[in-house]
Design a protein around this motif. Structure first.
Motif, PDB file in Angstrom:
ATOM      1  N   PHE A  70     -20.208  45.635 -51.677  1.00 51.07           N
ATOM      2  CA  PHE A  70     -19.112  46.427 -52.238  1.00 51.07           C
ATOM      3  C   PHE A  70     -17.819  45.610 -52.283  1.00 51.07           C
ATOM      4  O   PHE A  70     -16.996  45.785 -53.187  1.00 51.07           O
ATOM      5  N   LEU A  71     -17.649  44.714 -51.325  1.00 53.27           N
ATOM      6  CA  LEU A  71     -16.495  43.816 -51.341  1.00 53.27           C
ATOM      7  C   LEU A  71     -16.583  42.875 -52.547  1.00 53.27           C
ATOM      8  O   LEU A  71     -15.576  42.647 -53.236  1.00 53.27           O
ATOM      9  N   LEU A  72     -17.765  42.346 -52.798  1.00 55.44           N
ATOM     10  CA  LEU A  72     -17.959  41.472 -53.947  1.00 55.44           C
ATOM     11  C   LEU A  72     -17.617  42.206 -55.244  1.00 55.44           C
ATOM     12  O   LEU A  72     -16.909  41.673 -56.117  1.00 55.44           O
ATOM     13  N   GLU A  73     -18.096  43.424 -55.369  1.00 59.21           N
ATOM     14  CA  GLU A  73     -17.784  44.227 -56.554  1.00 59.21           C
ATOM     15  C   GLU A  73     -16.282  44.434 -56.704  1.00 59.21           C
ATOM     16  O   GLU A  73     -15.721  44.297 -57.803  1.00 59.21           O
ATOM     17  N   SER A  74     -15.634  44.776 -55.605  1.00 57.22           N
ATOM     18  CA  SER A  74     -14.197  45.035 -55.631  1.00 57.22           C
ATOM     19  C   SER A  74     -13.428  43.799 -56.059  1.00 57.22           C
ATOM     20  O   SER A  74     -12.521  43.863 -56.905  1.00 57.22           O
ATOM     21  N   PHE A  75     -13.781  42.642 -55.509  1.00 56.79           N
ATOM     22  CA  PHE A  75     -13.074  41.404 -55.836  1.00 56.79           C
ATOM     23  C   PHE A  75     -13.298  41.011 -57.298  1.00 56.79           C
ATOM     24  O   PHE A  75     -12.384  40.529 -57.968  1.00 56.79           O
ATOM     25  N   LYS A  76     -14.522  41.206 -57.795  1.00 53.36           N
ATOM     26  CA  LYS A  76     -14.787  40.898 -59.195  1.00 53.36           C
ATOM     27  C   LYS A  76     -13.993  41.822 -60.108  1.00 53.36           C
ATOM     28  O   LYS A  76     -13.415  41.385 -61.104  1.00 53.36           O
ATOM     29  N   ARG A  77     -13.951  43.097 -59.761  1.00 56.35           N
ATOM     30  CA  ARG A  77     -13.235  44.083 -60.579  1.00 56.35           C
ATOM     31  C   ARG A  77     -11.738  43.780 -60.620  1.00 56.35           C
ATOM     32  O   ARG A  77     -11.076  43.984 -61.636  1.00 56.35           O
ATOM     33  N   ARG A  78     -11.214  43.261 -59.520  1.00 59.66           N
ATOM     34  CA  ARG A  78      -9.779  42.968 -59.432  1.00 59.66           C
ATOM     35  C   ARG A  78      -9.426  41.569 -59.940  1.00 59.66           C
ATOM     36  O   ARG A  78      -8.254  41.197 -59.963  1.00 59.66           O
ATOM     37  N   GLY A  79     -10.431  40.810 -60.342  1.00 61.21           N
ATOM     38  CA  GLY A  79     -10.181  39.476 -60.887  1.00 61.21           C
ATOM     39  C   GLY A  79      -9.733  38.467 -59.852  1.00 61.21           C
ATOM     40  O   GLY A  79      -9.045  37.491 -60.195  1.00 61.21           O
ATOM     41  N   LEU A  80     -10.126  38.656 -58.596  1.00 60.28           N
ATOM     42  CA  LEU A  80      -9.742  37.730 -57.540  1.00 60.28           C
ATOM     43  C   LEU A  80     -10.627  36.480 -57.573  1.00 60.28           C
ATOM     44  O   LEU A  80     -11.711  36.478 -58.173  1.00 60.28           O
ATOM     45  N   LYS A  81     -10.163  35.429 -56.907  1.00 59.38           N
ATOM     46  CA  LYS A  81     -10.859  34.147 -56.947  1.00 59.38           C
ATOM     47  C   LYS A  81     -12.035  34.139 -55.975  1.00 59.38           C
ATOM     48  O   LYS A  81     -11.861  34.280 -54.762  1.00 59.38           O
ATOM     49  N   ILE A  82     -13.238  33.964 -56.527  1.00 55.91           N
ATOM     50  CA  ILE A  82     -14.468  33.915 -55.737  1.00 55.91           C
ATOM     51  C   ILE A  82     -15.072  32.519 -55.893  1.00 55.91           C
ATOM     52  O   ILE A  82     -15.249  32.033 -57.009  1.00 55.91           O
ATOM     53  N   ALA A  83     -15.381  31.883 -54.772  1.00 56.95           N
ATOM     54  CA  ALA A  83     -15.944  30.535 -54.798  1.00 56.95           C
ATOM     55  C   ALA A  83     -17.186  30.483 -53.910  1.00 56.95           C
ATOM     56  O   ALA A  83     -17.466  31.409 -53.133  1.00 56.95           O
ATOM     57  N   VAL A  84     -17.928  29.392 -54.026  1.00 59.48           N
ATOM     58  CA  VAL A  84     -19.112  29.182 -53.206  1.00 59.48           C
ATOM     59  C   VAL A  84     -19.095  27.749 -52.706  1.00 59.48           C
ATOM     60  O   VAL A  84     -18.657  26.837 -53.405  1.00 59.48           O
ATOM     61  N   LEU A  85     -19.551  27.546 -51.471  1.00 56.61           N
ATOM     62  CA  LEU A  85     -19.605  26.213 -50.884  1.00 56.61           C
ATOM     63  C   LEU A  85     -20.986  26.033 -50.275  1.00 56.61           C
ATOM     64  O   LEU A  85     -21.289  26.561 -49.203  1.00 56.61           O
ATOM     65  N   ASP A  86     -21.829  25.296 -50.980  1.00 62.08           N
ATOM     66  CA  ASP A  86     -23.226  25.137 -50.589  1.00 62.08           C
ATOM     67  C   ASP A  86     -23.427  23.766 -49.950  1.00 62.08           C
ATOM     68  O   ASP A  86     -23.617  22.767 -50.639  1.00 62.08           O
ATOM     69  N   ALA A  87     -23.362  23.725 -48.616  1.00 65.22           N
ATOM     70  CA  ALA A  87     -23.531  22.467 -47.889  1.00 65.22           C
ATOM     71  C   ALA A  87     -24.168  22.759 -46.531  1.00 65.22           C
ATOM     72  O   ALA A  87     -23.898  23.806 -45.931  1.00 65.22           O
ATOM     73  N   PRO A  88     -25.017  21.861 -46.037  1.00 63.83           N
ATOM     74  CA  PRO A  88     -25.732  22.108 -44.775  1.00 63.83           C
ATOM     75  C   PRO A  88     -24.823  22.419 -43.597  1.00 63.83           C
ATOM     76  O   PRO A  88     -25.152  23.268 -42.763  1.00 63.83           O
ATOM     77  N   GLN A  89     -23.673  21.735 -43.495  1.00 59.92           N
ATOM     78  CA  GLN A  89     -22.810  21.933 -42.332  1.00 59.92           C
ATOM     79  C   GLN A  89     -22.124  23.297 -42.316  1.00 59.92           C
ATOM     80  O   GLN A  89     -21.561  23.705 -41.310  1.00 59.92           O
TER      81      GLN A  89
END
Length: 246
Positions: A126-145
């Motif tokens: 639901f947080l993800l939905e809210s942030f997408k709806r509000r146009g907030l900056k969503i990022a991903v960091l895919d690294a083992p550490q």
């Protein structure tokens, strides 16, 4: 980057009101710009990442024993995680997990009413939905550490209870990408049951997704999961939709 780990514990800091209320209590009390949402049963990452995003999706991996149930969970979780990372990298995230998630504290508090406090779980989606709806900056960091480790549930009963809890939130999702992804998975599995040759196309695609995230998953385990998935998905959907409370 100033950050506070947030680990809600049922019966410890939830005041008897459930995980979401524990989260709200802990996030509101934090004095840092960012909070790092984690589950109390994970092995946390080795390093703390830097970010300027409002929401940073971090990777997870699942570990378990040698039972069939645990191996199937590991295979399924690998597919879920790869879908999580790939969709976020494309700028249209459809999944995230509160077991390893960094959020700008003020933005989380602004989204509180959209997290469906009346529903015991699902704060992350639901947080993800809210942030997408509000146009907030969503990022991903895919690294083992930055990868946290979760553990497979040990019994079939716990497994079905968990999956039914997840499925029970589906009718409340409103994000177009999330609903479209869920419908595609549902239709693909219905077609697999009605027309078994579909498996010849569907399985190689999903096995590639699994192996990309976890090379340790065997071909046999992935194939057994593929055969069972439509039936267990139906049980979880029906159980999740008709169960009264989670």
């Amino acid at each position: 980057m100033s950050i506070t780990p947030i680990i809600p514990r049922r019966g410890v800091n939830d005041d008897g009101k459930g995980k979401k209320h524990a989260l709200h209590k802990l996030v509101a009390a934090a004095a840092t710009e960012y909070v790092w949402l984690q589950d109390d049963d994970i092995v946390p990452p080795d390093e703390t990442p830097e970010t300027e995003a409002d929401l940073l999706i971090l990777p997870l991996r699942m570990k378990g024993g040698n039972s069939l149930l645990e191996r199937l969970q590991i295979a399924e979780y690998a597919a879920i995680q790869q879908l999580t990372i790939d969709s976020a990298l494309r700028g249209r995230p459809v999944l995230c997990s509160g077991a390893n998630l960094i959020v700008r504290r003020e933005r989380w508090l602004e989204s509180w009413e959209e997290l469906h406090p009346e529903i015991p779980s699902g704060d992350d989606m639901f947080l993800l939905e809210s942030f997408k709806r509000r146009g907030l900056k969503i990022a991903v960091l895919d690294a083992p550490q930055y990868t946290a480790t979760v553990h497979a549930v040990p019994t079939w009963r716990a497994f079905f209870r968990q999956r039914m809890r997840w499925a029970g939130k589906a009718p409340h999702f409103s994000d177009r990408d999330i609903r479209r992804c869920g419908m595609m998975v549902l239709v693909a599995n219905i077609l697999q049951v009605l027309c078994p040759p579909v498996l010849l196309v569907k399985f190689p695609l999903e096995y590639r997704l699994i192996k990309k995230r976890d090379a340790s998953v065997s071909l046999l385990d992935a194939f057994v999961l593929e055969l069972l998935y439509p039936f267990y998905m139906a049980v979880c959907l029906i159980g999740g939709l008709f169960r009264r409370a989670w």
